[in-house]
Design a protein around this motif. Structure first.
Motif, PDB file in Angstrom:
ATOM      1  N   PHE A  23       0.833  -1.205   0.000  1.00  0.00           N
ATOM      2  CA  PHE A  23       0.000   0.000   0.000  1.00  0.00           C
ATOM      3  C   PHE A  23       0.867   1.254   0.000  1.00  0.00           C
ATOM      4  O   PHE A  23       0.477   2.293  -0.540  1.00  0.00           O
ATOM      5  N   GLY A  24       2.048   1.159   0.620  1.00  0.00           N
ATOM      6  CA  GLY A  24       2.976   2.289   0.607  1.00  0.00           C
ATOM      7  C   GLY A  24       3.434   2.629  -0.795  1.00  0.00           C
ATOM      8  O   GLY A  24       3.448   3.799  -1.201  1.00  0.00           O
ATOM      9  N   SER A  27       0.402   4.127  -2.773  1.00  0.00           N
ATOM     10  CA  SER A  27       0.025   5.489  -2.380  1.00  0.00           C
ATOM     11  C   SER A  27       1.049   6.515  -2.859  1.00  0.00           C
ATOM     12  O   SER A  27       0.681   7.638  -3.249  1.00  0.00           O
ATOM     13  N   ALA A  28       2.334   6.148  -2.865  1.00  0.00           N
ATOM     14  CA  ALA A  28       3.363   7.072  -3.359  1.00  0.00           C
ATOM     15  C   ALA A  28       3.205   7.301  -4.859  1.00  0.00           C
ATOM     16  O   ALA A  28       3.394   8.417  -5.357  1.00  0.00           O
ATOM     17  N   THR A  29       2.850   6.235  -5.579  1.00  0.00           N
ATOM     18  CA  THR A  29       2.602   6.367  -7.021  1.00  0.00           C
ATOM     19  C   THR A  29       1.445   7.334  -7.266  1.00  0.00           C
ATOM     20  O   THR A  29       1.508   8.202  -8.144  1.00  0.00           O
ATOM     21  N   ARG A  65      11.301   8.187  -8.441  1.00  0.00           N
ATOM     22  CA  ARG A  65      11.268   6.724  -8.500  1.00  0.00           C
ATOM     23  C   ARG A  65      11.840   6.118  -7.221  1.00  0.00           C
ATOM     24  O   ARG A  65      11.320   5.135  -6.694  1.00  0.00           O
ATOM     25  N   ILE A  66      12.900   6.727  -6.717  1.00  0.00           N
ATOM     26  CA  ILE A  66      13.509   6.240  -5.472  1.00  0.00           C
ATOM     27  C   ILE A  66      12.536   6.407  -4.303  1.00  0.00           C
ATOM     28  O   ILE A  66      12.425   5.531  -3.440  1.00  0.00           O
ATOM     29  N   ILE A  67      11.803   7.527  -4.282  1.00  0.00           N
ATOM     30  CA  ILE A  67      10.812   7.760  -3.229  1.00  0.00           C
ATOM     31  C   ILE A  67       9.733   6.676  -3.262  1.00  0.00           C
ATOM     32  O   ILE A  67       9.344   6.125  -2.229  1.00  0.00           O
ATOM     33  N   VAL A  68       9.261   6.344  -4.468  1.00  0.00           N
ATOM     34  CA  VAL A  68       8.263   5.280  -4.611  1.00  0.00           C
ATOM     35  C   VAL A  68       8.839   3.943  -4.140  1.00  0.00           C
ATOM     36  O   VAL A  68       8.171   3.169  -3.450  1.00  0.00           O
ATOM     37  N   ASN A  69      10.091   3.674  -4.484  1.00  0.00           N
ATOM     38  CA  ASN A  69      10.731   2.427  -4.081  1.00  0.00           C
ATOM     39  C   ASN A  69      10.840   2.289  -2.564  1.00  0.00           C
ATOM     40  O   ASN A  69      10.736   1.188  -2.024  1.00  0.00           O
ATOM     41  N   GLY A  72       7.234   1.826   0.568  1.00  0.00           N
ATOM     42  CA  GLY A  72       6.722   0.633   1.250  1.00  0.00           C
ATOM     43  C   GLY A  72       7.353   0.482   2.619  1.00  0.00           C
ATOM     44  O   GLY A  72       6.675   0.207   3.613  1.00  0.00           O
ATOM     45  N   ILE A  73       8.669   0.680   2.687  1.00  0.00           N
ATOM     46  CA  ILE A  73       9.388   0.607   3.958  1.00  0.00           C
ATOM     47  C   ILE A  73       8.945   1.729   4.889  1.00  0.00           C
ATOM     48  O   ILE A  73       8.790   1.534   6.104  1.00  0.00           O
ATOM     49  N   TYR A  74       8.704   2.906   4.326  1.00  0.00           N
ATOM     50  CA  TYR A  74       8.239   4.055   5.123  1.00  0.00           C
ATOM     51  C   TYR A  74       6.908   3.733   5.792  1.00  0.00           C
ATOM     52  O   TYR A  74       6.724   3.977   6.993  1.00  0.00           O
TER      53      TYR A  74
END
Length: 218
Positions: A23-24, A27-29, A65-69, A72-74
């Motif tokens: 979901f992380g 949602s970032a996408t 792209r790095i933020i989206v990657n 999930g961990i965030y």
């Protein structure tokens, strides 16, 4: 708590933590005005895994792209902190927190096609880094590849990890064979767990051996 109950709790915890992770990404996408794809389900060996289709992020720049990657961990970290604050030493919540951080650690490993790998691949702009690392060292020794420091170091560490896993899972496999024969003919639930561990260990060991051999393909 029996071994069976511990395995069940671990299984449920992995499923929940994985769902929050995906979901992380989704949602970032969405945050970057792109439409996230479906969230799918599968198995990694015997463990349930989820994945979100965020292929549309290739339209974004490197940083986004790095933020989206990493999103999930965030999400997992935020949820784990909330659970930890309200956890009153509950057995299930303790199991969930441990599984959550195990998934985070595994996701950050850049030597599997996880979030950490895509972060490094995007940041350094190296395509097919994972595939290159299997053949790079052997081809470098045969002078079929130019020396590139980052790929060289990545390949060395990748080979070291595979050798470490091969050594340990070979040792575990031997111990499981001993337990398997020592438990006969006690066909109870604990013995069934020993059989399942043996099969699981065999599948992983087979996969690691294949990975190890890939380093010597020209």
């Amino acid at each position: 708590m029996t071994s069976g109950e511990e395995i069940l709790l671990l299984y449920i915890s992995v499923v929940l933590a994985s769902i929050f992770h995906e979901f992380g990404h989704a949602s970032a996408t969405k945050r970057f005005n792109l439409e996230p794809g479906e969230i799918g389900f599968g198995f990694f060996f015997i463990f349930p895994v989820f994945f979100s289709n965020v292929s549309s992020v290739w339209k974004l720049n490197k940083i986004k792209r790095i933020i989206v990657n990493l999103s999930g961990i965030y999400y997992q970290l935020i949820f784990a902190i909330i659970v930890y604050v309200f956890n009153d030493n509950n057995i299930f919540l303790n199991s969930f927190i441990k599984a959550n951080f195990a998934i985070i650690a595994f996701s950050l490993l850049p030597f599997f096609k996880n979030d950490g790998y895509w972060v490094i691949s995007d940041y350094f702009g190296i395509k097919n880094l994972y595939a290159q690392s299997y053949t790079y060292l052997f081809r470098l020794m045969k002078k079929q590849q130019p020396f590139k420091l980052f790929i060289f170091l990545y390949s060395i560490v990748h080979l070291g990890i595979v050798c470490y896993l091969l050594f340990n899972f070979t040792r575990f496999f031997g111990n499981n064979i001993i337990k398997l024969y020592a438990g006969i003919p006690a066909y109870n639930f604990e013995y069934i767990l020993i059989i399942l561990k043996f099969l699981f260990n065999f599948i992983i060991l087979y996969s690691i051996v294949l990975r190890f051999l890939m380093f010597f393909k020209s």
